[in-house]
Design a protein around this motif. Structure first.
Motif, PDB file in Angstrom:
ATOM      1  N   GLY A 167      15.165   4.642  -1.918  1.00  0.00           N
ATOM      2  CA  GLY A 167      14.103   3.969  -1.174  1.00  0.00           C
ATOM      3  C   GLY A 167      13.540   4.720   0.008  1.00  0.00           C
ATOM      4  N   LEU A 168      13.977   5.967   0.243  1.00  0.00           N
ATOM      5  CA  LEU A 168      13.469   6.736   1.376  1.00  0.00           C
ATOM      6  C   LEU A 168      12.233   7.524   0.949  1.00  0.00           C
ATOM      7  N   TYR A 169      11.160   7.432   1.723  1.00  0.00           N
ATOM      8  CA  TYR A 169       9.981   8.244   1.472  1.00  0.00           C
ATOM      9  C   TYR A 169      10.218   9.661   1.976  1.00  0.00           C
ATOM     10  N   ASP A 184       7.330  12.664  -2.271  1.00  0.00           N
ATOM     11  CA  ASP A 184       6.340  11.603  -2.480  1.00  0.00           C
ATOM     12  C   ASP A 184       4.933  12.077  -2.152  1.00  0.00           C
ATOM     13  N   LEU A 185       4.837  12.948  -1.156  1.00  0.00           N
ATOM     14  CA  LEU A 185       3.538  13.388  -0.672  1.00  0.00           C
ATOM     15  C   LEU A 185       3.673  14.821  -0.175  1.00  0.00           C
ATOM     16  N   VAL A 186       2.666  15.658  -0.446  1.00  0.00           N
ATOM     17  CA  VAL A 186       2.672  17.052  -0.001  1.00  0.00           C
ATOM     18  C   VAL A 186       1.469  17.278   0.904  1.00  0.00           C
ATOM     19  N   VAL A 187       1.727  17.825   2.094  1.00  0.00           N
ATOM     20  CA  VAL A 187       0.671  18.063   3.080  1.00  0.00           C
ATOM     21  C   VAL A 187       0.765  19.516   3.544  1.00  0.00           C
ATOM     22  N   THR A 188      -0.329  20.224   3.518  1.00  0.00           N
ATOM     23  CA  THR A 188      -0.327  21.646   3.887  1.00  0.00           C
ATOM     24  C   THR A 188      -0.215  21.846   5.393  1.00  0.00           C
ATOM     25  N   VAL A 195       1.454  13.465  11.553  1.00  0.00           N
ATOM     26  CA  VAL A 195       0.570  12.312  11.772  1.00  0.00           C
ATOM     27  C   VAL A 195       0.688  11.318  10.622  1.00  0.00           C
ATOM     28  N   MET A 196       0.663  11.807   9.390  1.00  0.00           N
ATOM     29  CA  MET A 196       0.710  10.925   8.228  1.00  0.00           C
ATOM     30  C   MET A 196       2.072  10.255   8.095  1.00  0.00           C
ATOM     31  N   ALA A 197       3.142  10.919   8.530  1.00  0.00           N
ATOM     32  CA  ALA A 197       4.465  10.292   8.492  1.00  0.00           C
ATOM     33  C   ALA A 197       4.504   9.072   9.393  1.00  0.00           C
ATOM     34  N   VAL A 198       3.926   9.197  10.577  1.00  0.00           N
ATOM     35  CA  VAL A 198       3.874   8.052  11.494  1.00  0.00           C
ATOM     36  C   VAL A 198       2.990   6.943  10.929  1.00  0.00           C
ATOM     37  N   MET A 199       1.839   7.311  10.414  1.00  0.00           N
ATOM     38  CA  MET A 199       0.940   6.313   9.847  1.00  0.00           C
ATOM     39  C   MET A 199       1.589   5.564   8.690  1.00  0.00           C
ATOM     40  N   ALA A 200       2.465   6.239   7.960  1.00  0.00           N
ATOM     41  CA  ALA A 200       3.112   5.611   6.805  1.00  0.00           C
ATOM     42  C   ALA A 200       4.078   4.508   7.216  1.00  0.00           C
ATOM     43  N   VAL A 201       4.663   4.602   8.414  1.00  0.00           N
ATOM     44  CA  VAL A 201       5.659   3.606   8.829  1.00  0.00           C
ATOM     45  C   VAL A 201       5.135   2.635   9.878  1.00  0.00           C
ATOM     46  N   ALA A 202       3.988   2.925  10.472  1.00  0.00           N
ATOM     47  CA  ALA A 202       3.470   2.086  11.551  1.00  0.00           C
ATOM     48  C   ALA A 202       2.819   0.822  11.007  1.00  0.00           C
ATOM     49  N   ASP A 203       3.205  -0.308  11.577  1.00  0.00           N
ATOM     50  CA  ASP A 203       2.564  -1.570  11.192  1.00  0.00           C
ATOM     51  C   ASP A 203       1.143  -1.642  11.726  1.00  0.00           C
ATOM     52  N   THR A 204       0.850  -0.860  12.773  1.00  0.00           N
ATOM     53  CA  THR A 204      -0.478  -0.885  13.386  1.00  0.00           C
ATOM     54  C   THR A 204      -1.422   0.135  12.751  1.00  0.00           C
ATOM     55  N   ALA A 205      -1.015   0.764  11.647  1.00  0.00           N
ATOM     56  CA  ALA A 205      -1.868   1.726  10.952  1.00  0.00           C
ATOM     57  C   ALA A 205      -2.256   1.190   9.581  1.00  0.00           C
ATOM     58  N   ARG A 206      -3.453   1.530   9.147  1.00  0.00           N
ATOM     59  CA  ARG A 206      -3.907   1.149   7.813  1.00  0.00           C
ATOM     60  C   ARG A 206      -3.728   2.349   6.883  1.00  0.00           C
ATOM     61  N   PHE A 207      -2.512   2.512   6.432  1.00  0.00           N
ATOM     62  CA  PHE A 207      -2.170   3.655   5.580  1.00  0.00           C
ATOM     63  C   PHE A 207      -1.113   3.190   4.594  1.00  0.00           C
ATOM     64  N   MET A 209       1.360   4.126   1.857  1.00  0.00           N
ATOM     65  CA  MET A 209       2.043   5.270   1.272  1.00  0.00           C
ATOM     66  C   MET A 209       2.053   5.185  -0.252  1.00  0.00           C
ATOM     67  N   MET A 210       2.104   3.983  -0.803  1.00  0.00           N
ATOM     68  CA  MET A 210       2.145   3.833  -2.247  1.00  0.00           C
ATOM     69  C   MET A 210       0.887   4.373  -2.913  1.00  0.00           C
ATOM     70  N   LYS A 211      -0.236   4.360  -2.183  1.00  0.00           N
ATOM     71  CA  LYS A 211      -1.485   4.879  -2.731  1.00  0.00           C
ATOM     72  C   LYS A 211      -1.578   6.401  -2.630  1.00  0.00           C
ATOM     73  N   GLN A 212      -0.622   7.000  -1.898  1.00  0.00           N
ATOM     74  CA  GLN A 212      -0.646   8.441  -1.697  1.00  0.00           C
ATOM     75  C   GLN A 212       0.403   9.181  -2.513  1.00  0.00           C
ATOM     76  N   LEU A 213       1.191   8.446  -3.305  1.00  0.00           N
ATOM     77  CA  LEU A 213       2.301   9.063  -4.014  1.00  0.00           C
ATOM     78  C   LEU A 213       1.837  10.200  -4.924  1.00  0.00           C
TER      79      LEU A 213
END
Length: 217
Positions: A167-169, A184-188, A195-207, A209-213
């Motif tokens: 269950g760990l991203y 799960d996700l590759v970023v250059t 930034v995307m790691a924080v957005m993936a776990v933040a409740d205050t972000a509209r991101f 992770m399931m759509k980025q797999l």
């Protein structure tokens, strides 16, 4: 059930943990986390627990009667103070850049009420990295792992597949080796990965992770 955190200052001697946990068991407390900081001559034992029925004041009073206990107080939980954890590991330069992005983005969300912390460890070597990846599952509140390096594969890839099944991203930099294929996700860009790691776990972000797999950026 009500959730609480308790900090006990105790004598560093055999049997003290048993005495504390017996009191909690007598009050039917469900212990969800324990942390012990050894000292000389006193240590601190931190509990996170839930209670059903027993008032916390009664639990604290009974804990104070345990032989060897110097003090017991209620304290804010680690979840309220440090919150969700992002773990970054790999090469020092890449880890530093991922941390730069993650810390900057976490600050933006934390001032809006989130609690997100960033843990880093510069680490090299296939065996050491594989062991570190597997150990993330034992870290409390760890929500996402970022692997930052130039080359990762072999047993590290096997470890990534294991923790993802639990269950760990996992976000990987776009590097040589087989780890990017397992993540799960590759970023250059390492800053963007943070930034995307924080957005993936933040409740205050509209991101989502399931759509980025299995995408690469």
């Amino acid at each position: 059930m009500s959730a609480h955190a308790i900090l006990a200052t105790v004598s560093d001697r055999p049997g003290i943990l048993y005495g504390l946990t017996k009191v909690l068991a007598d009050h039917k407390a469900n212990i969800t986390y324990v942390d012990i900081h050894n000292g000389d001559p006193q240590s601190t034992t931190y509990f996170e627990l839930t209670l059903e029925g027993s008032p916390l004041a009664d639990v604290l009073a009974d804990l104070r009667t345990v032989p060897g206990v110097a003090s017991v107080v209620e304290t804010p939980s680690f979840a309220k103070i440090y919150g969700k954890r992002i773990i970054v590991m790999g090469g020092g330069a890449q880890v530093g850049q991922v941390a730069l992005g993650a810390i900057s983005e976490a600050d933006r969300h934390n001032i809006r009420g989130e609690r997100i912390s960033v843990d880093t460890i510069p680490l090299v070597g296939e065996q050491d990295l594989a062991a570190a990846v597997r150990s993330v599952m034992r870290l409390p509140r760890a929500r996402i792992l970022v692997l930052a390096g130039a080359l990762m594969g072999g047993e590290i890839t096997e470890a990534v597949e294991e923790v993802r099944k639990q269950g760990l991203y996992v976000i990987s930099l776009n590097m040589a080796g087989s780890v990017p294929d397992a993540a799960d996700l590759v970023v250059t860009d390492p800053v963007q990965a943070g930034v995307m790691a924080v957005m993936a776990v933040a409740d205050t972000a509209r991101f989502d992770m399931m759509k980025q797999l299995k995408k690469k950026y």
